[in-house]
Design a protein around this motif. Structure first.
Motif, mmCIF file in Angstrom:
data_model
loop_
_atom_site.group_PDB
_atom_site.id
_atom_site.type_symbol
_atom_site.label_atom_id
_atom_site.label_comp_id
_atom_site.label_asym_id
_atom_site.label_seq_id
_atom_site.Cartn_x
_atom_site.Cartn_y
_atom_site.Cartn_z
ATOM 1 N N UNK A 1 -6.385 -0.334 4.465
ATOM 2 C CA UNK A 1 -5.377 0.185 3.532
ATOM 3 C C UNK A 1 -5.969 0.582 2.183
ATOM 4 N N UNK A 2 -6.842 -0.253 1.648
ATOM 5 C CA UNK A 2 -7.350 -0.021 0.302
ATOM 6 C C UNK A 2 -8.818 0.383 0.267
ATOM 7 N N UNK A 3 -9.598 -0.104 1.220
ATOM 8 C CA UNK A 3 -11.042 -0.025 1.113
ATOM 9 C C UNK A 3 -11.545 -1.184 0.261
ATOM 10 N N UNK B 1 0.821 -1.205 0.000
ATOM 11 C CA UNK B 1 0.000 0.000 0.000
ATOM 12 C C UNK B 1 0.858 1.260 0.000
ATOM 13 N N UNK B 2 1.953 1.226 0.753
ATOM 14 C CA UNK B 2 2.797 2.422 0.902
ATOM 15 C C UNK B 2 3.556 2.770 -0.373
ATOM 16 N N UNK B 3 3.902 1.775 -1.201
ATOM 17 C CA UNK B 3 4.698 2.055 -2.401
ATOM 18 C C UNK B 3 3.842 2.480 -3.584
ATOM 19 N N UNK B 4 2.552 2.648 -3.362
ATOM 20 C CA UNK B 4 1.734 3.226 -4.415
ATOM 21 C C UNK B 4 0.675 2.324 -4.988
ATOM 22 N N UNK B 5 0.532 1.107 -4.440
ATOM 23 C CA UNK B 5 -0.488 0.209 -4.963
ATOM 24 C C UNK B 5 -1.858 0.493 -4.371
ATOM 25 N N UNK B 6 -1.932 1.378 -3.376
ATOM 26 C CA UNK B 6 -3.234 1.737 -2.801
ATOM 27 C C UNK B 6 -3.868 2.845 -3.640
ATOM 28 N N UNK C 1 9.437 -6.025 3.826
ATOM 29 C CA UNK C 1 8.647 -6.656 2.763
ATOM 30 C C UNK C 1 9.309 -7.985 2.411
ATOM 31 N N UNK C 2 8.590 -8.831 1.686
ATOM 32 C CA UNK C 2 9.109 -10.147 1.330
ATOM 33 C C UNK C 2 9.577 -10.257 -0.107
ATOM 34 N N UNK C 3 9.802 -9.112 -0.766
ATOM 35 C CA UNK C 3 10.138 -9.124 -2.199
ATOM 36 C C UNK C 3 11.533 -9.693 -2.425
#
Length: 384
Positions: free
Chosen positions: A83-85, A46-51, A293-295
């Motif tokens: 985070x997203x709704x 969510x924080x990196x812009x996917x939200x 993160x798990x990336x």
């Protein structure tokens, strides 16, 4: 913007001999550690812009997500909504094994927010279930389906056919039995011998012989005929549903829309980026602890590569792909990326249909999907 969220739970009670998914057998798992890691990984996405856009679907896959404590499922759903709704009518699917122990959790999982379940039944024949390495029996599977139908508004289950020695009569009887249960969605997979599975070793050692391709093709055609007659036509090569009961989450993949993936081995495609998480559970936990993160791998996808992936997944669908729409979306000449000579050849052979800018495989072409894609999609795009 992400439209869907995939959450991978990597643990199983045993490893099925046909399975090449990222699943692991562990004597125990620290649920507190896993809750913290998955929540942290989700917040990173969510924080990196996917939200920014409400989620239309969430899918708990595995592994065996029905082994997750319902309280953990509830915690993950609460955080995802924060985070997203959630879009109105969000689809929240959880994969489950049809064991009596896991079915006992269905009421709590429904209370946590799950509204669709996908059951790994695989067969209604006890001998076949033993061959497939399943821990449940046929009667137990039927009870689990009934329990699921009592608790979830939408229920799907999987069957595996084209098993060694299986004939049309036996598969027709099993499939008719499955259709009579009355679920709105079925996933019907031909048994495939995947590399690095126990079945691959068994075949190499001569323990059994896979069903011949021609006989498997006959079973595929029978499957399409029976499901269509029952009102659950194929909308993807292996998935069948009543109109409106299609898996909205999987359609996100096949229509190449944005989604996030968290958990060990999960893949994501948020905003033109490809992400892959660490596969081994211990490595995943360590990565989240160190980096938040798990990336394991992340890279930006070029427009041509995105168009390539959209073609490859979109042609799995009965609706096919619209080349003009994809060209506008990715600003690349999608039609020029196809071998038009081969498209014409397969259209004339009755394996493809082409109506205006829409291209789709026919029922006759679907069993040859991989071979046809390798012919009609440009070589550099298949490699992408």
């Amino acid at each position: 913007m992400a439209q869907a969220l995939y959450i991978h739970w990597p643990f199983c009670l045993s490893k099925c001999p046909y399975c090449d998914f990222n699943s692991h057998v562990r004597a125990e798992a620290d649920m507190g550690a896993w809750e913290a890691a998955l929540l942290t990984d989700m917040r990173h996405e969510a924080e990196v812009g996917a939200a920014g856009e409400p989620l239309a679907s969430i899918f708990f896959g595995g592994g065996t997500p029905s082994l997750m404590p319902p309280a953990l499922v509830a915690a993950l759903l609460r955080e995802a909504e924060r985070l997203w709704g959630f879009a109105p009518g969000i689809e929240i699917t959880l994969e489950a094994n049809p064991s009596s122990v896991e079915a006992a959790r269905f009421a709590e999982l429904a209370a946590a927010g799950v509204n669709r379940v996908s059951l790994g039944v695989q067969s209604f024949d006890d001998a076949a279930l033993r061959f497939l390495g399943r821990l449940h029996g046929a009667a137990e599977a039927r009870r689990a389906i009934a329990t699921a139908q009592a608790h979830f508004s939408r229920v799907s289950f999987d069957l595996i056919y084209a098993r060694p020695g299986q004939d049309e009569h036996a598969w027709e009887a099993e499939l008719r039995d499955a259709l009579a249960i009355g679920t709105g969605h079925l996933s019907l997979y031909q048994l495939t011998i995947e590399p690095a599975t126990r079945f691959a070793t068994d075949v190499r050692r001569g323990a059994f012989v896979p069903l011949e391709d021609d006989r498997a093709a006959d079973l595929f055609a029978l499957t399409r005929d029976l499901t269509a007659a029952a009102g659950l036509p194929a909308y993807e090569i292996s998935n069948h549903a009543r109109p409106g009961e299609e898996s909205r989450h999987n359609l996100t993949y096949w229509r190449y829309r944005d989604y996030c993936g968290i958990g060990p081995g999960a893949h994501g495609r948020p905003s033109g980026t490809a992400t892959t998480r660490h596969r081994k559970p211990e490595n995943y936990l360590e990565a989240v602890s160190k980096h938040g993160h798990g990336i394991n791998e992340q890279r930006t996808l070029g427009s041509a590569e995105q168009a390539s992936e959209a073609l490859l997944v979109g042609l799995r669908l009965s609706e096919g792909i619209d080349t003009e729409a994809l060209a506008r979306r990715f600003a690349v000449p999608v039609a020029a990326l196809l071998d038009q000579g081969k498209v014409t050849l397969y259209r004339d052979l009755g394996l493809l249909t082409q109506r205006g800018s829409r291209l789709a495989l026919t029922d006759r072409g679907m069993p040859l999907l991989d071979a046809i894609l390798g012919e009609i999609v440009g070589r550099e795009l298949v490699a992408a």
